[in-house]
Design a protein around this motif. Structure first.
Motif, PDB file in Angstrom:
ATOM      1  N   ASP A 173      36.440   9.144  71.516  1.00  0.00           N
ATOM      2  CA  ASP A 173      37.203   9.749  70.435  1.00  0.00           C
ATOM      3  C   ASP A 173      37.478   8.697  69.369  1.00  0.00           C
ATOM      4  O   ASP A 173      37.135   7.522  69.520  1.00  0.00           O
ATOM      5  CB  ASP A 173      38.482  10.433  70.946  1.00  0.00           C
ATOM      6  N   ILE A 174      38.106   9.116  68.294  1.00  0.00           N
ATOM      7  CA  ILE A 174      38.185   8.268  67.106  1.00  0.00           C
ATOM      8  C   ILE A 174      38.981   6.983  67.351  1.00  0.00           C
ATOM      9  O   ILE A 174      38.660   5.934  66.801  1.00  0.00           O
ATOM     10  CB  ILE A 174      38.769   9.074  65.926  1.00  0.00           C
ATOM     11  N   LYS A 223      37.449   2.841  66.984  1.00  0.00           N
ATOM     12  CA  LYS A 223      38.009   1.687  66.280  1.00  0.00           C
ATOM     13  C   LYS A 223      38.088   0.480  67.206  1.00  0.00           C
ATOM     14  O   LYS A 223      37.715  -0.640  66.826  1.00  0.00           O
ATOM     15  CB  LYS A 223      39.387   2.028  65.746  1.00  0.00           C
ATOM     16  N   GLU A 224      38.551   0.710  68.439  1.00  0.00           N
ATOM     17  CA  GLU A 224      38.638  -0.393  69.407  1.00  0.00           C
ATOM     18  C   GLU A 224      37.256  -0.950  69.732  1.00  0.00           C
ATOM     19  O   GLU A 224      37.078  -2.171  69.852  1.00  0.00           O
ATOM     20  CB  GLU A 224      39.329   0.084  70.683  1.00  0.00           C
ATOM     21  N   VAL A 258      34.330   9.665  59.406  1.00  0.00           N
ATOM     22  CA  VAL A 258      35.083   9.080  60.520  1.00  0.00           C
ATOM     23  C   VAL A 258      35.685   7.744  60.113  1.00  0.00           C
ATOM     24  O   VAL A 258      36.858   7.450  60.398  1.00  0.00           O
ATOM     25  CB  VAL A 258      34.183   8.926  61.758  1.00  0.00           C
ATOM     26  N   ARG A 259      34.910   6.900  59.454  1.00  0.00           N
ATOM     27  CA  ARG A 259      35.411   5.585  59.024  1.00  0.00           C
ATOM     28  C   ARG A 259      36.583   5.735  58.067  1.00  0.00           C
ATOM     29  O   ARG A 259      37.583   5.015  58.173  1.00  0.00           O
ATOM     30  CB  ARG A 259      34.282   4.791  58.360  1.00  0.00           C
ATOM     31  N   GLU A 260      36.475   6.674  57.128  1.00  0.00           N
ATOM     32  CA  GLU A 260      37.565   6.883  56.168  1.00  0.00           C
ATOM     33  C   GLU A 260      38.846   7.319  56.884  1.00  0.00           C
ATOM     34  O   GLU A 260      39.946   6.893  56.513  1.00  0.00           O
ATOM     35  CB  GLU A 260      37.149   7.924  55.134  1.00  0.00           C
ATOM     36  N   LEU A 261      38.689   8.138  57.913  1.00  0.00           N
ATOM     37  CA  LEU A 261      39.863   8.571  58.668  1.00  0.00           C
ATOM     38  C   LEU A 261      40.469   7.405  59.436  1.00  0.00           C
ATOM     39  O   LEU A 261      41.693   7.243  59.486  1.00  0.00           O
ATOM     40  CB  LEU A 261      39.488   9.697  59.634  1.00  0.00           C
ATOM     41  N   GLU A 269      31.015  19.230  62.872  1.00  0.00           N
ATOM     42  CA  GLU A 269      30.197  18.218  63.544  1.00  0.00           C
ATOM     43  C   GLU A 269      31.047  17.109  64.161  1.00  0.00           C
ATOM     44  O   GLU A 269      30.767  16.635  65.264  1.00  0.00           O
ATOM     45  CB  GLU A 269      29.212  17.589  62.549  1.00  0.00           C
ATOM     46  N   ILE A 270      32.096  16.674  63.437  1.00  0.00           N
ATOM     47  CA  ILE A 270      32.845  15.504  63.918  1.00  0.00           C
ATOM     48  C   ILE A 270      34.144  15.893  64.622  1.00  0.00           C
ATOM     49  O   ILE A 270      34.797  15.032  65.223  1.00  0.00           O
ATOM     50  CB  ILE A 270      33.153  14.519  62.765  1.00  0.00           C
ATOM     51  N   ALA A 271      34.514  17.178  64.593  1.00  0.00           N
ATOM     52  CA  ALA A 271      35.779  17.612  65.194  1.00  0.00           C
ATOM     53  C   ALA A 271      35.944  17.183  66.649  1.00  0.00           C
ATOM     54  O   ALA A 271      37.054  16.807  67.063  1.00  0.00           O
ATOM     55  CB  ALA A 271      35.936  19.125  65.068  1.00  0.00           C
ATOM     56  N   PRO A 272      34.879  17.221  67.491  1.00  0.00           N
ATOM     57  CA  PRO A 272      35.083  16.876  68.906  1.00  0.00           C
ATOM     58  C   PRO A 272      35.597  15.470  69.160  1.00  0.00           C
ATOM     59  O   PRO A 272      36.151  15.208  70.233  1.00  0.00           O
ATOM     60  CB  PRO A 272      33.684  17.065  69.513  1.00  0.00           C
ATOM     61  N   ILE A 273      35.439  14.545  68.212  1.00  0.00           N
ATOM     62  CA  ILE A 273      35.917  13.182  68.462  1.00  0.00           C
ATOM     63  C   ILE A 273      37.205  12.879  67.699  1.00  0.00           C
ATOM     64  O   ILE A 273      37.700  11.751  67.753  1.00  0.00           O
ATOM     65  CB  ILE A 273      34.836  12.134  68.103  1.00  0.00           C
TER      66      ILE A 273
END
Length: 285
Positions: free
Chosen positions: A47-48, A52-53, A75-78, A94-98
């Motif tokens: 997940d998002i 980052k980690e 994703v990066r912007e979030l 497309e990106i909602a699952p993560i």
């Protein structure tokens, strides 16, 4: 859509490049090694927060882990809490699952989606908070005044929201047909009350047909008894598929006693065969 196999392969290569095991990576992330294994085998995605980690542990960007492209950019912007560009519904799906619920909702609120966009459907509902789904459903219902507008997301909408609008739409339309898209998601208690009120107002058992498969057996038994008193075995037969065996057997026994076997014909597919056998045996003795 992110290719989970490719993302997993990149995570595996990056992990090996810094010389740590799956268990070692899992320990640094505070998760199970099975989760890391699932990522690397392309079974699931980080997940998002874990992305980052991972980027910090590997010393690479999130884009490099995800493979670049517009989805990676979102994703990066979030992650970096930058102003997020408007995303299409397809990109959000497309990106909602993560993502976390609040992040999906942020993207939706910033997109070109109208407040009551009937096309969102059920694809995003699993990734949204209950409060957001309920607000979304109410906006559709208030705009279109029909449960067909939320047919695809009905399983995700709170029962309280559905039931409040159910009573309102039945009263407005004067028909139980309006409930058809959401009947499986309404409580039998509400449907029983609506059936009682509708019959009291219209005096017609046939008008209850849309709701019969969903009311309680006890209520259906009561209506079946009423149909029998008003219209005989033929009337009871119309409700018989939804009534209890005990009620039908009692009606059958009474019919045999009062009217004979010919009158029982409409109910024969629904009653216990022993009722008829007992009657015939008693007649031959």
């Amino acid at each position: 859509m992110f290719d989970m196999q490719q993302v997993g392969s990149r995570i595996s290569k990056l992990r090996k490049s810094i010389g740590i095991t799956q268990t070692g990576l899992a320990d640094r992330l505070g998760i199970s090694f099975q989760a890391v294994s699932n990522w690397e085998r392309g079974v699931s995605m980080p997940d998002i927060s874990k992305l980052k980690e991972l980027s910090e542990i590997f010393g690479v960007t999130v884009d490099e882990i995800l493979g670049g492209g517009t989805h990676s950019e979102l994703v990066r912007e979030l992650i970096e809490k930058q102003p997020v560009r408007k995303a299409t519904r397809e990109e959000i799906e497309e990106i909602a699952p993560i993502l976390h619920e609040a992040q999906v909702e942020t993207l939706l609120n910033g997109s070109d989606r109208c407040e009551a966009d009937i096309d969102m459907g059920a694809s995003l509902a699993p990734y949204l908070s209950q409060a957001y789904i309920d607000r979304y459903a109410l906006s559709l219902l208030n705009k279109y005044n029909t449960f067909r507008a939320i047919g695809r997301i009905a399983p995700f909408v709170s029962t309280s929201v559905l039931e409040e609008k159910a009573a309102e739409l039945v009263k407005r339309s004067g028909s139980l047909d309006v409930l058809e898209p959401v009947m499986p998601f309404l409580s039998s208690e509400l449907l029983d009350r609506l059936a009682d009120a509708f019959y009291e107002k219209n005096g017609s058992l046939s008008s209850l047909s849309p709701i019969l498969p969903f009311i309680s057996t006890a209520k259906c038994n009561a209506f079946t008894e009423l149909a029998y008193r008003e219209h005989g075995p033929a009337g009871a037969a119309q409700l018989a598929p939804f009534a209890g065996t005990e009620t039908l057997n009692r009606i059958a026994a009474e019919t045999l006693e009062k009217e004979g076997i010919a009158a029982l014909t409409p109910l024969l597919p629904f009653i216990d065969s022993r009722i008829l056998e007992d009657f015939l045996n008693n007649r031959t003795h």
